[in-house]
Design a protein around this motif. Structure first.
Motif, PDB file in Angstrom:
ATOM      1  N   SER A 253       4.142 -72.487  15.465  1.00 66.69           N
ATOM      2  CA  SER A 253       4.382 -71.659  14.289  1.00 66.69           C
ATOM      3  C   SER A 253       3.109 -70.920  13.877  1.00 66.69           C
ATOM      4  O   SER A 253       2.034 -71.524  13.794  1.00 66.69           O
ATOM      5  CB  SER A 253       4.877 -72.522  13.135  1.00 66.69           C
ATOM      6  OG  SER A 253       5.131 -71.741  11.985  1.00 66.69           O
ATOM      7  N   VAL A 254       3.258 -69.610  13.637  1.00 64.42           N
ATOM      8  CA  VAL A 254       2.145 -68.771  13.188  1.00 64.42           C
ATOM      9  C   VAL A 254       2.665 -67.847  12.089  1.00 64.42           C
ATOM     10  O   VAL A 254       3.586 -67.059  12.316  1.00 64.42           O
ATOM     11  CB  VAL A 254       1.563 -67.918  14.340  1.00 64.42           C
ATOM     12  CG1 VAL A 254       0.446 -67.022  13.822  1.00 64.42           C
ATOM     13  CG2 VAL A 254       1.051 -68.801  15.467  1.00 64.42           C
ATOM     14  N   GLY A 255       2.095 -67.933  10.907  1.00 65.72           N
ATOM     15  CA  GLY A 255       2.481 -67.026   9.836  1.00 65.72           C
ATOM     16  C   GLY A 255       3.942 -67.070   9.472  1.00 65.72           C
ATOM     17  O   GLY A 255       4.529 -66.048   9.085  1.00 65.72           O
ATOM     18  N   GLY A 256       4.574 -68.229   9.608  1.00 63.98           N
ATOM     19  CA  GLY A 256       5.976 -68.362   9.217  1.00 63.98           C
ATOM     20  C   GLY A 256       6.980 -68.090  10.318  1.00 63.98           C
ATOM     21  O   GLY A 256       8.187 -68.190  10.089  1.00 63.98           O
ATOM     22  N   HIS A 257       6.506 -67.727  11.530  1.00 63.12           N
ATOM     23  CA  HIS A 257       7.411 -67.499  12.661  1.00 63.12           C
ATOM     24  C   HIS A 257       6.947 -68.307  13.864  1.00 63.12           C
ATOM     25  O   HIS A 257       5.756 -68.591  14.016  1.00 63.12           O
ATOM     26  CB  HIS A 257       7.452 -66.017  13.043  1.00 63.12           C
ATOM     27  CG  HIS A 257       8.129 -65.147  12.024  1.00 63.12           C
ATOM     28  ND1 HIS A 257       9.452 -65.296  11.686  1.00 63.12           N
ATOM     29  CD2 HIS A 257       7.661 -64.117  11.270  1.00 63.12           C
ATOM     30  CE1 HIS A 257       9.773 -64.402  10.772  1.00 63.12           C
ATOM     31  NE2 HIS A 257       8.708 -63.679  10.497  1.00 63.12           N
ATOM     32  N   ASP A 258       7.899 -68.658  14.732  1.00 61.83           N
ATOM     33  CA  ASP A 258       7.586 -69.374  15.956  1.00 61.83           C
ATOM     34  C   ASP A 258       7.151 -68.380  17.032  1.00 61.83           C
ATOM     35  O   ASP A 258       7.914 -67.474  17.397  1.00 61.83           O
ATOM     36  CB  ASP A 258       8.800 -70.159  16.445  1.00 61.83           C
ATOM     37  CG  ASP A 258       9.095 -71.360  15.565  1.00 61.83           C
ATOM     38  OD1 ASP A 258       8.150 -71.863  14.935  1.00 61.83           O
ATOM     39  OD2 ASP A 258      10.263 -71.793  15.513  1.00 61.83           O
ATOM     40  N   HIS A 259       5.930 -68.569  17.536  1.00 58.09           N
ATOM     41  CA  HIS A 259       5.396 -67.745  18.612  1.00 58.09           C
ATOM     42  C   HIS A 259       5.396 -68.534  19.918  1.00 58.09           C
ATOM     43  O   HIS A 259       5.514 -69.762  19.917  1.00 58.09           O
ATOM     44  CB  HIS A 259       3.950 -67.328  18.297  1.00 58.09           C
ATOM     45  CG  HIS A 259       3.820 -66.341  17.183  1.00 58.09           C
ATOM     46  ND1 HIS A 259       2.867 -65.344  17.181  1.00 58.09           N
ATOM     47  CD2 HIS A 259       4.506 -66.184  16.025  1.00 58.09           C
ATOM     48  CE1 HIS A 259       2.961 -64.639  16.075  1.00 58.09           C
ATOM     49  NE2 HIS A 259       3.960 -65.130  15.351  1.00 58.09           N
ATOM     50  N   LEU A 260       5.215 -67.815  21.031  1.00 59.07           N
ATOM     51  CA  LEU A 260       5.060 -68.450  22.332  1.00 59.07           C
ATOM     52  C   LEU A 260       3.589 -68.439  22.725  1.00 59.07           C
ATOM     53  O   LEU A 260       2.927 -67.396  22.674  1.00 59.07           O
ATOM     54  CB  LEU A 260       5.884 -67.730  23.396  1.00 59.07           C
ATOM     55  CG  LEU A 260       7.396 -67.650  23.173  1.00 59.07           C
ATOM     56  CD1 LEU A 260       8.055 -66.983  24.368  1.00 59.07           C
ATOM     57  CD2 LEU A 260       7.999 -69.026  22.930  1.00 59.07           C
ATOM     58  N   PHE A 261       3.104 -69.600  23.137  1.00 61.29           N
ATOM     59  CA  PHE A 261       1.735 -69.743  23.616  1.00 61.29           C
ATOM     60  C   PHE A 261       1.756 -70.215  25.064  1.00 61.29           C
ATOM     61  O   PHE A 261       2.652 -70.958  25.468  1.00 61.29           O
ATOM     62  CB  PHE A 261       0.970 -70.762  22.768  1.00 61.29           C
ATOM     63  CG  PHE A 261       0.547 -70.254  21.414  1.00 61.29           C
ATOM     64  CD1 PHE A 261      -0.771 -69.922  21.167  1.00 61.29           C
ATOM     65  CD2 PHE A 261       1.477 -70.114  20.387  1.00 61.29           C
ATOM     66  CE1 PHE A 261      -1.165 -69.455  19.919  1.00 61.29           C
ATOM     67  CE2 PHE A 261       1.096 -69.655  19.139  1.00 61.29           C
ATOM     68  CZ  PHE A 261      -0.238 -69.324  18.900  1.00 61.29           C
ATOM     69  N   VAL A 262       0.767 -69.794  25.833  1.00 65.17           N
ATOM     70  CA  VAL A 262       0.612 -70.253  27.208  1.00 65.17           C
ATOM     71  C   VAL A 262      -0.738 -70.940  27.340  1.00 65.17           C
ATOM     72  O   VAL A 262      -1.772 -70.396  26.936  1.00 65.17           O
ATOM     73  CB  VAL A 262       0.730 -69.094  28.220  1.00 65.17           C
ATOM     74  CG1 VAL A 262       0.287 -69.549  29.609  1.00 65.17           C
ATOM     75  CG2 VAL A 262       2.171 -68.594  28.285  1.00 65.17           C
ATOM     76  N   ASP A 263      -0.721 -72.144  27.899  1.00 71.15           N
ATOM     77  CA  ASP A 263      -1.928 -72.933  28.140  1.00 71.15           C
ATOM     78  C   ASP A 263      -2.195 -72.925  29.642  1.00 71.15           C
ATOM     79  O   ASP A 263      -1.368 -73.399  30.435  1.00 71.15           O
ATOM     80  CB  ASP A 263      -1.708 -74.360  27.636  1.00 71.15           C
ATOM     81  CG  ASP A 263      -2.974 -75.203  27.688  1.00 71.15           C
ATOM     82  OD1 ASP A 263      -4.004 -74.712  28.197  1.00 71.15           O
ATOM     83  OD2 ASP A 263      -2.941 -76.346  27.218  1.00 71.15           O
TER      84      ASP A 263
END
Length: 309
Positions: free
Chosen positions: A232-242
């Motif tokens: 979650s970022v700024g109230g929305h779900d984002h996609l992250f890649v590790d």
């Protein structure tokens, strides 16, 4: 071996064996249409929405039973899912030849099956793997279990979770969910709903694992060198890649401009495209020479996306 040390060595370890389970790539057209309207469903992308109908290749196929959390084996020849009775079932791609791999004993909720497939390693005396890992909620506690994919009314066993870093302490044994396996060794990732972290599990030579990053709903890339997950970022779900092969700055937000929730990501077999769910349908984001491009709407159909190899 710590998770961070494994990042530096993962690429070298997998080089000689990745071809054992290589799968033909699928592609999505990132520029075929603006994000505001649906485009043709990318080849190999399927969507299950908890009904008996599964979107496969742009066509709705009646599996003859309720299908929840459908996942494909690496070759795309078999589907695994949880049926309307809560049982773990394997079938052909059209829903025929269904086999109850494991029958739910009752008072349990099973979810998110994933195939753990690996070729035999005769040098190290390691047999081939063809298992299905899933999450089981039992008396309010969620654990990871495994059963052979070829079983008929088999008995699942709880998966052991041991830390690769003695100084980090023991890994949480409960509240583990959303398993996803991949790569030539059958490595798996999962999340923990209590700690809010994504974990990795490796049992190729010996069982070990550890935390990777804050997030949920992880999916392991086909080469097992990257993990996509939700944060979650700024109230929305984002996609992250590790990037597991990188030592620093390994985690990147690939959807920094998200204005809605992006959830339930999955990789295409060639590792170039990630499909995911939004409130308005299914989208994809594709890797370019400069990172990942902008999200593109693949279908107005809403459900769990999965790629069939």
């Amino acid at each position: 071996m710590s998770a961070r040390y494994r990042r530096r060595t993962a690429a070298a370890v997998t080089t000689g064996v990745a071809a054992l389970l290589a799968v033909a790539g699928v592609s999505a057209t990132a520029t075929a249409a603006p994000a505001a309207r649906a485009v043709s469903v990318p080849r190999g992308l399927t969507i299950s929405d908890g009904t008996r109908h599964v979107l496969v290749g742009g066509r709705s196929i009646d599996f003859g039973t309720v299908v929840r959390d459908l996942a494909w084996n690496p070759s795309g020849s078999k589907a695994a899912f949880v049926d309307g009775h809560g049982n773990l079932v394997v079938s052909d791609p059209d829903g025929s030849h269904r086999v109850t791999v494991a029958a739910n004993p009752g008072n349990q909720t099973w979810s998110h099956p994933t195939w753990q497939v690996a070729a035999a390693d005769r040098t190290n005396g390691i047999p081939a793997k063809n298992n299905i890992i899933f999450a089981a909620r039992i008396h309010g506690s969620t654990v990871l279990e495994s059963v052979k994919a070829t079983s008929n009314h088999g008995k699942p066993a709880k998966i052991s979770l041991n830390s690769d870093d003695p100084e980090a302490g023991p890994l949480p044994q409960t509240n583990n969910a959303w398993p996803n396996a991949g790569g030539a060794y059958g490595t798996a990732v999962y999340d923990n709903t209590h700690t809010g972290e994504v974990y990795i599990r490796d049992d190729y030579l010996r069982q070990q694992g550890g935390a990777l990053a804050k997030g949920s709903e992880p999916a392991l890339a086909p080469d097992a060198e990257e993990v996509v997950f939700v944060r979650s970022v700024g109230g929305h779900d984002h996609l992250f890649v590790d990037d597991l092969t990188a030592g620093t700055n390994a985690v990147k937000d690939i959807t920094p401009h998200a204005t809605t929730d992006y959830t339930e990501p999955t990789w295409s077999p060639n590792g170039k495209t990630i499909a995911f769910r939004t409130p308005s349908g299914t989208y994809t984001v594709t890797r370019t020479a400069h990172g990942f491009g902008k999200p593109v709407k693949a279908s107005a159909h809403k459900g769990l996306p999965a790629y069939r190899g």
